[in-house]
Design an enzyme around this catalytic site. Structure first.
Site, PDB file in Angstrom:
ATOM      1  N   SER A  92       0.956  -1.237   0.071  1.00 33.72           N
ATOM      2  CA  SER A  92      -0.132   0.042  -0.042  1.00 33.72           C
ATOM      3  C   SER A  92       0.915   1.167   0.057  1.00 33.72           C
ATOM      4  CB  SER A  92      -0.769   0.019   1.088  1.00 33.72           C
ATOM      5  OG  SER A  92      -0.028   0.234   2.320  1.00 33.72           O
ATOM      6  N   GLY A  93       2.124   1.254   0.205  1.00 32.82           N
ATOM      7  CA  GLY A  93       2.909   2.324   0.417  1.00 32.82           C
ATOM      8  C   GLY A  93       3.340   2.725   1.795  1.00 32.82           C
ATOM      9  N   PHE A  95       4.110   1.082   4.528  1.00 33.74           N
ATOM     10  CA  PHE A  95       5.034   0.731   5.053  1.00 33.74           C
ATOM     11  C   PHE A  95       6.368   1.457   4.919  1.00 33.74           C
ATOM     12  CE2 PHE A  95       8.874  -2.349   5.924  1.00 33.74           C
ATOM     13  CZ  PHE A  95       8.611  -2.566   7.381  1.00 33.74           C
ATOM     14  N   ASP A 145      -2.701   0.540   5.840  1.00 34.72           N
ATOM     15  CA  ASP A 145      -2.601   0.362   7.137  1.00 34.72           C
ATOM     16  C   ASP A 145      -1.610   1.281   7.955  1.00 34.72           C
ATOM     17  OD1 ASP A 145      -0.538  -0.954   6.106  1.00 34.72           O
ATOM     18  OD2 ASP A 145      -0.560  -2.522   7.809  1.00 34.72           O
ATOM     19  N   CYS A 308      22.014 -28.133  -5.930  1.00 34.44           N
ATOM     20  CA  CYS A 308      20.997 -26.972  -6.586  1.00 34.44           C
ATOM     21  C   CYS A 308      21.379 -27.188  -8.211  1.00 34.44           C
ATOM     22  CB  CYS A 308      21.543 -25.863  -6.156  1.00 34.44           C
ATOM     23  SG  CYS A 308      20.553 -24.253  -6.979  1.00 34.44           S
ATOM     24  N   CYS A 310      20.415 -24.449 -10.253  1.00 30.21           N
ATOM     25  CA  CYS A 310      20.311 -23.081 -10.809  1.00 30.21           C
ATOM     26  C   CYS A 310      21.662 -22.847 -11.749  1.00 30.21           C
ATOM     27  CB  CYS A 310      20.286 -22.227  -9.677  1.00 30.21           C
ATOM     28  SG  CYS A 310      21.928 -21.570  -9.053  1.00 30.21           S
TER      29      CYS A 310
HETATM   30 ZN   LIG Z   1      22.343 -22.701  -6.999  1.00 29.40          ZN
END
Ligand SMILES: [Zn+2]
Length: 374
Positions: A92-93, A95, A145, A308, A310
């Site tokens: 909402s901006g 924070f 909020d 992993c 990636c």
């Molecule tokens: Zn990785």
């Protein structure tokens, strides 16, 4: 938008579900990478998809200041502007106004603040926050909020709870009167405040639940309070919030925090940690945290995490990535960001699989002791 619970874990409040948006379905529990200025730092939309990301965040405060909501609206909304064709959630901006800007005045009408960029004065109201988020065209709109700091006293928090209740009504009213700008729907998530005070949390939940149609958020946690207090409030919210809507725990967190929160019935998460820490050389791996800038990796030509797949781990060595970060090469930031987001998304996929197999509780227990403080 529609949410369906698929499977409830028999030993905890963890559950899997499907959230259907006009930009695609989201399997929950889900982690949402943060694209502060409309981009998850250094990554293209395709690269984000490859990490397994299903939905990303945009920051209303930053996009309102630069490039401005009117430019994004002219591009066809944030989807048209940044070319991410999946679901988007915008905050909402509020924070950022409370944490970044110099606040001049907070009233029941909104917050007058000075931009952290040029000192210009703005008045962010619930209606303006909704108007900007209408222009951004996010699938999920966060209510405006008041989020007090983690160490705020009970009077301050109480006032923030009441103001949050007043504002969510203004947000809902605005959205009712002002039609959609694009062909897809937008869903308002109200936010529960109340810091670490159980009675205020319960009151806030009762006040904002009427505005929740398909999703509700828990705000004001992970802002400096004790971790034990945070988890007590999450357990309280598990009881207080509707079971048939997704619960979004804002700004959390570390992998172990996510596992614990899923166990307490949380479905949605966001955090800058995987990308911010990546740029500092901190990798999340199947063996725990790893600081890739450490001198011991200087001539280590093994992959960062052999478990992993990636781009970083399947192609490059620890020594090379360490070197890239040391000389501040953008490629280093890109690779470590891809790795950390991939790690988070793999974690969420594993969590979903463990819940589906009804083995989540024992798996969670072993991961929490194995990863300790990660
Ligand atoms: Zn990785």
């Amino acid at each position: 938008m529609k949410y369906t619970v698929d499977k409830n874990d028999s030993n905890s409040s963890a559950r899997t579900g499907v959230l259907e948006t006009d930009h695609g379905t989201i399997n929950t529990p889900v982690f949402m990478p943060v694209g502060t200025y409309g981009a998850v730092k250094t990554l293209t939309p395709n690269e984000l998809r490859e990490t397994g990301s299903q939905i990303i965040l945009g920051n209303t405060y930053h996009l309102y200041l630069r490039p401005g909501a009117e430019i994004i609206e002219a591009a066809g909304g944030l989807h048209g502007f940044n070319q991410w064709n999946g679901p988007i959630l915008t905050d909402s901006g509020g924070f950022q106004v409370f944490s970044l800007a110099k606040m001049n005045k907070i009233t029941d009408g909104g917050v007058v603040f000075q931009s952290h960029l040029d000192g210009s004065e703005h008045n962010l109201t619930p209606a303006l926050s909704m108007g900007i988020q209408r222009s951004l065209g996010s699938d999920i709109i966060m209510a405006f909020d008041e989020c007090p700091p983690g160490d705020a006293d009970i009077e301050t928090v109480s006032a923030a709870v009441n103001r949050t209740a007043h504002w969510v009504k203004l947000c809902a009213d605005y959205l009712q009167v002002n039609p959609l700008l694009y062909k897809w729907s937008q869903t308002l998530f109200p936010i529960v405040q109340g810091s670490i005070y159980p009675e205020l949390r319960k009151m806030s939940a009762e006040q904002v639940i009427p505005y929740a149609s398909c999703g509700i958020a828990i705000g004001g946690l992970a802002v400096g309070e004790e971790k034990s207090a945070m988890f007590e409030i999450i357990d309280l919210m598990d009881e207080a919030l509707p079971k048939d809507q997704p619960r979004y725990l804002m700004g959390v967190g570390k992998p172990t925090d996510i596992i614990r929160a899923v166990r307490s019935g949380i479905d949605m998460f966001d955090c800058v940690m995987p990308t911010r820490n990546a740029r500092n050389g901190q990798l999340f791996t199947s063996h725990g945290k790893m600081n890739i800038r450490n001198a011991k990796y200087k001539s280590d030509f093994s992959p960062a995490d052999e478990n992993c797949d990636c781009m970083l781990c399947s192609t490059f060595s620890r020594a090379y990535v360490r070197h890239l970060l040391n000389v501040n090469e953008v490629l280093g930031h890109r690779l470590t960001s891809i790795h950390n987001i991939t790690f988070y998304q793999k974690l969420m996929r594993t969590i979903r699989q463990q819940i589906e197999a009804n083995s989540f509780s024992s798996w969670a227990q072993s991961k929490l002791s194995e990863w300790e403080d990660m």
